[in-house]
Scaffold this motif. Structure first.
Motif, short mmCIF file in Angstrom:
data_model
loop_
_atom_site.label_atom_id
_atom_site.label_comp_id
_atom_site.label_asym_id
_atom_site.label_seq_id
_atom_site.Cartn_x
_atom_site.Cartn_y
_atom_site.Cartn_z
N GLY A 39 61.15 -29.42 24.13
CA GLY A 39 61.55 -28.92 25.43
C GLY A 39 61.88 -27.44 25.42
O GLY A 39 61.94 -26.81 26.48
N LYS A 40 62.08 -26.86 24.24
CA LYS A 40 62.36 -25.44 24.13
C LYS A 40 61.05 -24.68 24.02
O LYS A 40 60.17 -25.04 23.24
CB LYS A 40 63.23 -25.17 22.90
N LYS A 41 60.90 -23.64 24.79
CA LYS A 41 59.65 -22.89 24.82
C LYS A 41 59.42 -22.14 23.51
O LYS A 41 60.35 -21.67 22.86
CB LYS A 41 59.66 -21.89 25.97
N ILE A 42 58.16 -22.04 23.14
CA ILE A 42 57.75 -21.24 21.99
C ILE A 42 56.55 -20.41 22.43
O ILE A 42 55.64 -20.91 23.09
CB ILE A 42 57.40 -22.13 20.77
N THR A 43 56.56 -19.12 22.10
CA THR A 43 55.50 -18.21 22.53
C THR A 43 54.55 -17.96 21.37
O THR A 43 54.97 -17.53 20.29
CB THR A 43 56.09 -16.88 23.03
N VAL A 44 53.28 -18.23 21.62
CA VAL A 44 52.26 -18.15 20.56
C VAL A 44 51.16 -17.19 20.99
O VAL A 44 50.62 -17.29 22.10
CB VAL A 44 51.65 -19.54 20.28
N GLY A 45 50.83 -16.25 20.12
CA GLY A 45 49.77 -15.30 20.40
C GLY A 45 48.43 -15.82 19.95
O GLY A 45 48.28 -16.33 18.82
N ILE A 46 47.43 -15.73 20.82
CA ILE A 46 46.05 -16.12 20.51
C ILE A 46 45.11 -15.12 21.16
O ILE A 46 45.51 -14.28 21.97
CB ILE A 46 45.71 -17.54 21.02
N LYS A 47 43.85 -15.21 20.83
CA LYS A 47 42.83 -14.45 21.54
C LYS A 47 42.47 -15.22 22.81
O LYS A 47 42.49 -16.44 22.82
CB LYS A 47 41.59 -14.25 20.66
N PHE A 48 42.14 -14.48 23.84
CA PHE A 48 41.74 -15.10 25.10
C PHE A 48 40.23 -15.05 25.33
O PHE A 48 39.74 -15.64 26.29
CB PHE A 48 42.42 -14.40 26.28
N ASP A 49 39.50 -14.33 24.45
CA ASP A 49 38.08 -14.07 24.75
C ASP A 49 37.15 -14.42 23.60
O ASP A 49 36.06 -13.87 23.49
CB ASP A 49 37.89 -12.61 25.14
N GLN A 50 37.57 -15.36 22.75
CA GLN A 50 36.74 -15.73 21.59
C GLN A 50 36.38 -17.22 21.65
O GLN A 50 37.15 -18.07 21.20
CB GLN A 50 37.47 -15.42 20.28
N PRO A 51 35.22 -17.55 22.19
CA PRO A 51 34.79 -18.95 22.25
C PRO A 51 34.78 -19.58 20.86
O PRO A 51 34.33 -18.97 19.89
CB PRO A 51 33.37 -18.86 22.82
N GLY A 52 35.29 -20.78 20.76
CA GLY A 52 35.34 -21.48 19.48
C GLY A 52 36.56 -21.13 18.65
O GLY A 52 36.93 -21.85 17.74
N ILE A 53 37.22 -20.02 18.97
CA ILE A 53 38.40 -19.56 18.24
C ILE A 53 39.62 -19.59 19.16
O ILE A 53 40.57 -20.33 18.93
CB ILE A 53 38.20 -18.14 17.69
N GLY A 54 39.60 -18.78 20.19
CA GLY A 54 40.68 -18.73 21.16
C GLY A 54 40.14 -18.25 22.49
O GLY A 54 39.74 -17.08 22.60
N LEU A 55 40.10 -19.11 23.47
CA LEU A 55 39.48 -18.77 24.75
C LEU A 55 40.32 -19.31 25.91
O LEU A 55 40.71 -20.48 25.91
CB LEU A 55 38.08 -19.35 24.84
N LYS A 56 40.59 -18.44 26.87
CA LYS A 56 41.20 -18.88 28.12
C LYS A 56 40.08 -19.12 29.11
O LYS A 56 39.34 -18.21 29.48
CB LYS A 56 42.16 -17.82 28.67
N THR A 57 39.93 -20.36 29.54
CA THR A 57 38.82 -20.72 30.42
C THR A 57 39.15 -20.36 31.87
O THR A 57 40.32 -20.14 32.21
CB THR A 57 38.53 -22.24 30.32
N PRO A 58 38.15 -20.29 32.73
CA PRO A 58 38.40 -19.92 34.12
C PRO A 58 39.41 -20.82 34.84
O PRO A 58 40.09 -20.38 35.77
CB PRO A 58 37.01 -20.06 34.76
N ASP A 59 39.54 -22.07 34.39
CA ASP A 59 40.49 -22.97 35.02
C ASP A 59 41.88 -22.91 34.39
O ASP A 59 42.75 -23.75 34.68
CB ASP A 59 39.97 -24.41 35.01
N GLY A 60 42.08 -21.90 33.51
CA GLY A 60 43.41 -21.69 32.95
C GLY A 60 43.75 -22.49 31.72
O GLY A 60 44.89 -22.47 31.25
N LYS A 61 42.76 -23.16 31.12
CA LYS A 61 43.00 -23.92 29.91
C LYS A 61 42.73 -23.04 28.68
O LYS A 61 42.10 -21.99 28.78
CB LYS A 61 42.12 -25.17 29.88
N TYR A 62 43.20 -23.50 27.54
CA TYR A 62 43.03 -22.75 26.30
C TYR A 62 42.31 -23.63 25.28
O TYR A 62 42.72 -24.78 25.04
CB TYR A 62 44.38 -22.29 25.75
N THR A 63 41.24 -23.11 24.70
CA THR A 63 40.43 -23.89 23.77
C THR A 63 40.12 -23.07 22.53
O THR A 63 40.19 -21.84 22.54
CB THR A 63 39.11 -24.34 24.41
N GLY A 64 39.74 -23.76 21.45
CA GLY A 64 39.31 -23.08 20.24
C GLY A 64 40.06 -23.56 19.01
O GLY A 64 41.10 -24.24 19.10
#
Length: 281
Positions: A39-64
């Motif tokens: 329940g306690k928030k944790i902030t994690v840094g990722i890439k937003f523009d690397q498909p297969g690694i770290g990607l923020k999709t147009p619908d606001g999801k995170y994959t990779g």
């Protein structure tokens, strides 16, 4: 291939952390101590523009792969997926984000290097990648690293990849640094640049995207070893806890599942899971 090991003190810390992680936990859950963080928030840094690694999709999801690793680690630290606040961590900003305390940890195709270890601490490594180049499928002029001389070579600001080419492999390459890999990809597609260089894992993710299938190809050059680590602030107690989580991720099969899920479609030939604390140079 050279291996650089962690110090005895660090190894001892890891053993203690692994022992603690194994006590009071069930087969797939977190330890009773870590569960208090739920329940306690944790902030994690990722890439937003690397498909297969770290990607923020147009619908606001995170994959990779990095997203899956970070989510697993956060769970072992006692945080549910809904507790994670994802923060974009561009290559040039990663040390600053950690030093300012803007993130708790970073999993963003973050290669462990001696220079970076002077500024932040690393857990891992959790993936061994290799530097490569992505070129247009119909370009037969680049068959080896030396062919990059006089070519327009793109990478992102703050990345070690382009500098590695310039200093060791093709000193006459025309280096162009952009803010993100997606910008390099657009330049490559439009023939503004001749090659994009970064880790093969990242390049495979781009090449596998539906809109780019058949347009690009990997050079197949293993120009360096890139040991992906999870960055934490210097002196953070999270390092040992994250190492314990990564060990568990490998041992319970979750690491292999994440590799297959994220890299399988691109036929990426990944290396086996690296040993925690052992850097391949």
């Amino acid at each position: 291939m050279k291996l650089r090991k962690v110090t005895v003190a660090a190894a001892t810390t890891l053993v203690l952390a692994l022992t603690a992680a194994g006590c009071g936990s069930d087969g797939g859950g977190t330890s009773s101590g870590a569960s208090s963080s739920a329940g306690k928030k944790i902030t994690v840094g990722i890439k937003f523009d690397q498909p297969g690694i770290g990607l923020k999709t147009p619908d606001g999801k995170y994959t990779g792969f990095d997203v899956d690793v970070a989510t697993y680690v956060a769970k072992q630290l006692g945080h549910n997926p809904g507790d994670i606040v994802w923060k974009e961590s561009k290559s040039a900003d990663r040390e600053t984000l950690l030093q300012r305390g803007d993130v708790d940890f970073i999993a963003a195709s973050y290669s462990i290097t001696p220079a970076r270890e002077q500024k932040v601490d690393f857990a891992g490594p959790y993936l061994l990648a290799h530097q490569d180049v992505l070129i247009r499928a119909d370009d037969n002029s680049i068959t080896k690293p030396a062919d990059l001389n006089s070519k327009k070579l793109c990478s992102v600001t703050g990345s070690t990849s382009a500098q590695n080419v310039k200093t060791k492999l093709a000193p006459n390459a025309q280096l162009q640094e952009y803010g993100g890999y997606s910008e390099c990809l657009t330049g490559l597609e439009n023939k503004v640049i001749d090659a994009l260089t970064t880790d093969d894992s990242i390049l495979a993710g781009y090449a596998a995207q539906e809109q780019f299938k058949g347009k690009f190809k990997l050079g197949g050059f293993k120009m360096s070893n890139e040991n992906y680590g999870i960055g934490v602030p210097e002196g953070s107690e999270l390092k040992a806890k994250i190492n314990a989580a990564l060990e568990k991720m490998v041992s319970d099969g979750s690491w292999d599942a994440a590799v297959k899920k994220n890299f399988g479609p691109a036929n990426y030939q990944n290396e086996p899971a690296p040993k925690i604390g052992v850097i391949v140079s």
